[in-house]
Design a protein around this motif. Structure first.
Motif, PDB file in Angstrom:
ATOM      1  N   GLY A 250      -6.030   8.939   1.262  1.00 61.06           N
ATOM      2  CA  GLY A 250      -6.333   7.579   1.669  1.00 61.06           C
ATOM      3  C   GLY A 250      -5.186   6.660   1.266  1.00 61.06           C
ATOM      4  O   GLY A 250      -4.176   7.102   0.725  1.00 61.06           O
ATOM      5  N   TYR A 251      -5.344   5.367   1.539  1.00 58.18           N
ATOM      6  CA  TYR A 251      -4.329   4.395   1.160  1.00 58.18           C
ATOM      7  C   TYR A 251      -4.634   3.847  -0.231  1.00 58.18           C
ATOM      8  O   TYR A 251      -5.787   3.580  -0.574  1.00 58.18           O
ATOM      9  CB  TYR A 251      -4.325   3.218   2.140  1.00 58.18           C
TER      10      TYR A 251
ATOM     11  N   LYS B 164       0.848  -1.186   0.000  1.00 61.41           N
ATOM     12  CA  LYS B 164       0.000   0.000   0.000  1.00 61.41           C
ATOM     13  C   LYS B 164       0.881   1.232   0.000  1.00 61.41           C
ATOM     14  O   LYS B 164       2.088   1.169   0.273  1.00 61.41           O
ATOM     15  CB  LYS B 164      -0.935   0.010   1.203  1.00 61.41           C
ATOM     16  N   SER B 165       0.283   2.375  -0.279  1.00 61.12           N
ATOM     17  CA  SER B 165       1.037   3.603  -0.369  1.00 61.12           C
ATOM     18  C   SER B 165       1.503   4.064   1.000  1.00 61.12           C
ATOM     19  O   SER B 165       1.007   3.613   2.035  1.00 61.12           O
ATOM     20  CB  SER B 165       0.185   4.693  -1.010  1.00 61.12           C
ATOM     21  N   GLU B 166       2.474   4.962   1.027  1.00 60.07           N
ATOM     22  CA  GLU B 166       2.960   5.525   2.274  1.00 60.07           C
ATOM     23  C   GLU B 166       1.860   6.327   2.960  1.00 60.07           C
ATOM     24  O   GLU B 166       0.976   6.879   2.299  1.00 60.07           O
ATOM     25  CB  GLU B 166       4.165   6.413   2.001  1.00 60.07           C
ATOM     26  N   PRO B 167       1.906   6.404   4.308  1.00 55.37           N
ATOM     27  CA  PRO B 167       0.828   7.083   5.041  1.00 55.37           C
ATOM     28  C   PRO B 167       0.587   8.522   4.623  1.00 55.37           C
ATOM     29  O   PRO B 167      -0.535   9.011   4.695  1.00 55.37           O
ATOM     30  CB  PRO B 167       1.300   6.998   6.498  1.00 55.37           C
TER      31      PRO B 167
ATOM     32  N   GLU C 146       5.435  -3.582   1.516  1.00 56.05           N
ATOM     33  CA  GLU C 146       5.155  -4.770   0.704  1.00 56.05           C
ATOM     34  C   GLU C 146       5.326  -6.018   1.552  1.00 56.05           C
ATOM     35  O   GLU C 146       6.247  -6.120   2.366  1.00 56.05           O
ATOM     36  CB  GLU C 146       6.090  -4.828  -0.488  1.00 56.05           C
ATOM     37  N   GLU C 147       4.441  -6.988   1.365  1.00 56.96           N
ATOM     38  CA  GLU C 147       4.549  -8.251   2.082  1.00 56.96           C
ATOM     39  C   GLU C 147       4.220  -9.405   1.152  1.00 56.96           C
ATOM     40  O   GLU C 147       3.472  -9.251   0.182  1.00 56.96           O
ATOM     41  CB  GLU C 147       3.626  -8.290   3.298  1.00 56.96           C
TER      42      GLU C 147
ATOM     43  N   ASP D 221       1.465   8.040  -3.974  1.00 62.70           N
ATOM     44  CA  ASP D 221       0.871   6.946  -4.738  1.00 62.70           C
ATOM     45  C   ASP D 221       1.968   6.065  -5.308  1.00 62.70           C
ATOM     46  O   ASP D 221       2.788   6.510  -6.114  1.00 62.70           O
ATOM     47  CB  ASP D 221       0.015   7.534  -5.859  1.00 62.70           C
ATOM     48  N   TYR D 222       1.993   4.789  -4.901  1.00 59.26           N
ATOM     49  CA  TYR D 222       3.034   3.883  -5.375  1.00 59.26           C
ATOM     50  C   TYR D 222       3.009   3.724  -6.880  1.00 59.26           C
ATOM     51  O   TYR D 222       4.007   3.366  -7.506  1.00 59.26           O
ATOM     52  CB  TYR D 222       2.892   2.506  -4.716  1.00 59.26           C
TER      53      TYR D 222
END
Length: 229
Positions: A208-209, A132-135, A151-152, A139-140
């Motif tokens: 948002g994320y 997901k994008s940084e807090p 990333e996981e 935007d990635y």
């Protein structure tokens, strides 16, 4: 159900003037159409000896109802009595149309095709990822380096279907960003899953994320460096 107007003279021209001994009745037959309009007829006939329980026959018919090619898994292989019997069955399709393949047969063929693709690629695994994008809301999707983001690895699988199901369930159950209506389980073997969406949240500056969940196929020798806890 399909009717193929194959003429007796066309069969005679293809098979020649030889006579054929009798063989067992056709136990299964179906027809599909290829992208260019060809008729692909596949049939199964029980073997008459103990060396094989059945023979697989394939006949290709052009849109103009000419015999393009044929094959049989019997020892004769080419223009045998089994192919002749299938051609006569095709000729009779005007009285008894040939059915389309069953759903079970199509699924079996798809599994075989996927196995062949995997063998062509070599030994491989399917890895499900999420990030997901940084807090702060960047935007990635506009970044060149994914390592900056959260990333996981969701899981590592030998089956494409299992990896796709893992990624799909993560989007539905963990992120709660999508319901199950947009996914068809029957298609889980045909593509690598990918989801790209936004979750509303009260982040700084109103951002948002942005989430991404996806599946990648990697050769086993290339996969280990990509694993992340």
């Amino acid at each position: 159900m399909t009717t193929i107007p194959l003429r007796s003279q066309t069969i005679k021209n293809y098979m020649g003037n030889q006579s054929f001994n009798g063989c067992q009745k056709i136990s299964r037959i179906h027809v599909t159409r290829t992208w260019n309009g060809m008729f692909n007829v596949e049939a199964r006939i029980p073997g008459s000896t103990t060396s094989s329980s059945y023979y697989e026959i394939q006949v290709m018919i052009s849109p103009q109802c000419q015999i393009v090619g044929s094959s049989c898994s019997c020892p004769v292989v080419y223009r045998c009595k089994h192919i002749n019997k299938v051609l006569l069955r095709i000729r009779n399709s005007k009285n008894s149309p040939i059915p389309s393949p069953s759903r079970e047969h199509l699924e079996a063929q798809r599994r075989i095709r996927n196995q062949q693709i995997q063998m062509a690629r070599g030994a491989c695994v399917y890895i499900a990822y999420a990030c997901k994008s940084e807090p702060e809301g960047s935007d990635y999707r506009y970044q060149s380096t994914k390592d900056k983001f959260d990333e996981e690895t969701l899981g590592v699988f030998f089956s494409q279907r299992q990896a796709n199901m893992c990624a799909r369930n993560y989007v539905i159950n963990e992120l709660e960003l999508m319901d199950d209506d947009g996914f068809d389980d029957d298609d889980m073997d045909d593509y690598n899953f990918e989801y790209d969406g936004q979750e509303d949240g009260e982040e700084p500056c109103g951002y948002g994320y942005y989430h991404r969940v996806w599946v990648e196929c990697k050769a086993i020798e290339d996969a280990s460096p990509t694993f992340r806890p």
